[in-house]
Write a protein that holds these residues in place. Structure first.
Motif, PDB file in Angstrom:
ATOM      1  N   HIS A 162       5.132  -4.343  -1.632  1.00 56.16           N
ATOM      2  CA  HIS A 162       3.795  -3.828  -1.936  1.00 56.16           C
ATOM      3  C   HIS A 162       2.903  -4.075  -0.720  1.00 56.16           C
ATOM      4  O   HIS A 162       2.451  -5.191  -0.488  1.00 56.16           O
ATOM      5  CB  HIS A 162       3.193  -4.542  -3.152  1.00 56.16           C
ATOM      6  N   VAL A 163       2.662  -3.021   0.057  1.00 51.32           N
ATOM      7  CA  VAL A 163       1.880  -3.157   1.290  1.00 51.32           C
ATOM      8  C   VAL A 163       0.965  -1.944   1.424  1.00 51.32           C
ATOM      9  O   VAL A 163       1.359  -0.818   1.108  1.00 51.32           O
ATOM     10  CB  VAL A 163       2.787  -3.255   2.539  1.00 51.32           C
ATOM     11  N   ALA A 164      -0.238  -2.183   1.908  1.00 54.64           N
ATOM     12  CA  ALA A 164      -1.171  -1.109   2.266  1.00 54.64           C
ATOM     13  C   ALA A 164      -1.661  -1.371   3.675  1.00 54.64           C
ATOM     14  O   ALA A 164      -1.419  -2.440   4.247  1.00 54.64           O
ATOM     15  CB  ALA A 164      -2.340  -1.058   1.282  1.00 54.64           C
ATOM     16  N   GLU A 165      -2.348  -0.395   4.255  1.00 50.77           N
ATOM     17  CA  GLU A 165      -2.937  -0.590   5.585  1.00 50.77           C
ATOM     18  C   GLU A 165      -4.423  -0.245   5.537  1.00 50.77           C
ATOM     19  O   GLU A 165      -4.920   0.287   4.559  1.00 50.77           O
ATOM     20  CB  GLU A 165      -2.179   0.190   6.649  1.00 50.77           C
ATOM     21  N   MET A 166      -5.119  -0.571   6.605  1.00 49.04           N
ATOM     22  CA  MET A 166      -6.582  -0.623   6.575  1.00 49.04           C
ATOM     23  C   MET A 166      -7.254   0.724   6.360  1.00 49.04           C
ATOM     24  O   MET A 166      -8.251   0.827   5.632  1.00 49.04           O
ATOM     25  CB  MET A 166      -7.107  -1.249   7.872  1.00 49.04           C
ATOM     26  N   SER A 167      -6.757   1.790   7.001  1.00 45.97           N
ATOM     27  CA  SER A 167      -7.475   3.059   6.927  1.00 45.97           C
ATOM     28  C   SER A 167      -7.468   3.623   5.517  1.00 45.97           C
ATOM     29  O   SER A 167      -8.476   4.167   5.044  1.00 45.97           O
ATOM     30  CB  SER A 167      -6.881   4.070   7.918  1.00 45.97           C
ATOM     31  N   ASP A 168      -6.342   3.517   4.828  1.00 42.02           N
ATOM     32  CA  ASP A 168      -6.231   4.005   3.453  1.00 42.02           C
ATOM     33  C   ASP A 168      -6.966   3.075   2.494  1.00 42.02           C
ATOM     34  O   ASP A 168      -7.663   3.523   1.572  1.00 42.02           O
ATOM     35  CB  ASP A 168      -4.752   4.098   3.072  1.00 42.02           C
ATOM     36  N   ALA A 169      -6.834   1.776   2.707  1.00 41.70           N
ATOM     37  CA  ALA A 169      -7.484   0.803   1.838  1.00 41.70           C
ATOM     38  C   ALA A 169      -9.003   0.946   1.873  1.00 41.70           C
ATOM     39  O   ALA A 169      -9.695   0.673   0.879  1.00 41.70           O
ATOM     40  CB  ALA A 169      -7.082  -0.617   2.240  1.00 41.70           C
ATOM     41  N   ALA A 170      -9.543   1.403   3.026  1.00 45.17           N
ATOM     42  CA  ALA A 170     -10.990   1.561   3.148  1.00 45.17           C
ATOM     43  C   ALA A 170     -11.543   2.625   2.212  1.00 45.17           C
ATOM     44  O   ALA A 170     -12.746   2.653   1.944  1.00 45.17           O
ATOM     45  CB  ALA A 170     -11.358   1.895   4.589  1.00 45.17           C
ATOM     46  N   GLY A 171     -10.689   3.496   1.694  1.00 40.49           N
ATOM     47  CA  GLY A 171     -11.135   4.538   0.778  1.00 40.49           C
ATOM     48  C   GLY A 171     -10.985   4.189  -0.686  1.00 40.49           C
ATOM     49  O   GLY A 171     -11.129   5.062  -1.537  1.00 40.49           O
TER      50      GLY A 171
END
Length: 478
Positions: A162-171
């Motif tokens: 389960h991992v996300a990254e910053m650009s997508d998480a910012a939305g």
């Protein structure tokens, strides 16, 4: 070899590039959207996996065997809800779903959201969707153990992580965008514990390794890693080399996006500008978003009973904006109005308004909406020195000349090729594997550049003033 996967709303694209970033192979698989009620937009995550299997499987076996890294890009904001066994609890609520408008307004009224995220809370964001699920599907909400964004569900399938990254998480509406970490106090307002969120990485970092069973199924080599990746627009920016302050691109697709990279964090939520993390460390970006770009032109073409290429091909050299103005708010507008109820209009119609004049008015209307976005970005201190044009609308020389003149900024068109989200994701995979930095994301070669027509800049300034006056009048009617 490096693989980029771009999970769009209407399809998934896979692109394979070599060490020199030359495209070796590509494949696509279609996706459909379910709209069970007015304003709803959903997809089954199982369909994403099937599309990924089809697209990856269509790539040449020898290319798959040489893959060292995979990058992910995709549609943003979707709420993919999983239980403790990672089983999907309900169809994903997509970015263009508006059912959570009341919940979005409630969260946006809490000053902590704008202060911490740097953004207005829009109905399409992830956070209000969770409040809607809690209110209307309480049994589902009670079982939520993890919330993933669409492309990160693909990552779970590829890696088991389960991992996300910053650009997508910012939305999502939950990220402290300046500090690049989950904001626990905002999660608490939507009744979610911190452990419901995936681990965060930068887009150019390694997020996890491909599971052995996935590697065996597709004939990958050993130790293939998956980069953090990026949301669709940030990945497209990596694809066209928009990574530093002063660099920007304008996307003339169904919707329109004015995307500018920033070396610093400059939020201004009141402008309805999106201020998100970029896919690279210590970089941010801002976006002005309009909801109808080529969509407005396609609508007009249907009304006129002609093909778009016929309408735009009949236009000659760039002319000063005429008396007829077009407001492209066919389904509301985002930047800078943030008004879901506002609707479009032709203003200033007269006997002299023929088909060509109306076509020019439509192109000018979208152009002025993009200038509205530029002015909103400029109010935050963001500068745009040069624009790269992408998307289907970039095939119209008249349109690009109008944008260059209205914004007093040169607009360049890349050489033929695919420099979109899948290509940007593959570039991020190179960075993750090799440790190379932003230098990998160089701009593509320029096919041609449209310079502002200085003799018409004043006329376009006057046209924009008339557009804003019509905008104010229409806003008063909704």
């Amino acid at each position: 070899m490096y693989l980029g996967l771009d999970l769009g709303t209407s399809g998934l694209k896979a692109i394979l590039i070599d060490n020199d970033q030359a495209v070796v192979a590509e494949a696509t698989a279609p996706l459909s959207v379910s709209r069970p009620q007015d304003g709803w937009s959903e997809q089954s995550p199982a369909d994403w996996i099937a599309a990924a299997e089809a697209a990856i499987g269509a790539l040449p076996a020898e290319g798959r065997a040489a893959i060292r890294g995979i990058g992910l890009s995709g549609q943003m904001h979707g709420a993919t809800l999983l239980d403790t066994a990672d089983d999907v609890l309900r169809p994903c609520i997509l970015w263009n779903d508006t059912r959570a408008h009341a919940e979005a307004a409630m969260l946006d009224a809490d000053p902590r959201f704008r202060a911490i995220t740097g953004n207005t809370v829009f109905p399409g964001f992830t956070a209000p969707k969770l409040l809607w699920v809690k209110a209307h599907e309480s049994q589902v909400f009670a079982r939520v153990a993890k919330v993933l964004l669409p492309k990160d569900y693909l990552r779970l399938w590829l890696t088991g992580e389960h991992v996300a990254e910053m650009s997508d998480a910012a939305g999502t509406g939950w990220l402290d965008t300046g500090r690049r970490l989950w904001a626990e106090e905002l999660l608490a307002t939507t009744f979610l514990p911190p452990e419901a969120m995936p681990r965060l990485v930068e887009g150019s970092e390694v997020s996890a390794q491909v599971r052995p069973e996935i590697a065996a199924r597709f004939g990958f080599g050993r130790n293939v890693v998956v980069a953090g990746g990026a949301g669709d627009n940030a990945a497209a920016a990596i694809g066209v080399g928009v990574v530093s302050s002063g660099q920007a691109f304008v996307s003339l697709g169904t919707s329109g996006v004015l995307f500018a990279a920033n070396d610093g964090y400059r939020p201004d939520p009141a402008t309805a500008v999106h201020t998100f993390c970029h896919a690279l460390p210590d970089r941010w970006h801002q976006m002005g978003v309009i909801l109808a770009a080529t969509d407005a032109l396609n609508w007009y073409a249907r009304l006129a009973g002609a093909e778009v290429a016929t309408l735009t091909g009949a236009l000659g050299a760039l002319e000063p904006p005429g008396k007829t103005r077009f407001l492209p708010y066919l389904g509301g507008e985002r930047t800078p109005l943030n008004d879901a109820a506002i609707r479009g209009a032709f203003v200033g119609l007269e006997h002299a308004t023929d088909r060509e004049a109306a076509t020019r008015a439509v192109l000018e209307g979208v152009t002025f909406a993009i200038r509205d976005c530029r002015d909103a970005l400029a109010a935050t201190g963001t500068r745009i020195d040069r624009l790269v044009a992408v998307g289907g609308g970039s095939r119209s020389d008249y349109w690009l000349s109008a944008i260059a003149t209205a914004l007093a900024t040169p607009v360049s068109v890349p050489v033929a090729g695919d420099f979109g989200g899948a290509f940007g994701a593959a570039r991020l995979a190179i960075m993750a594997v090799t440790g190379a930095g932003a230098g990998i994301a160089t701009p593509p070669a320029t096919a041609r550049t449209f310079e502002p027509q200085t003799r018409l800049i004043a006329a376009f300034d006057d046209g924009f003033a008339r557009y804003r006056a019509a905008q104010s009048a229409i806003a008063g009617l909704t």
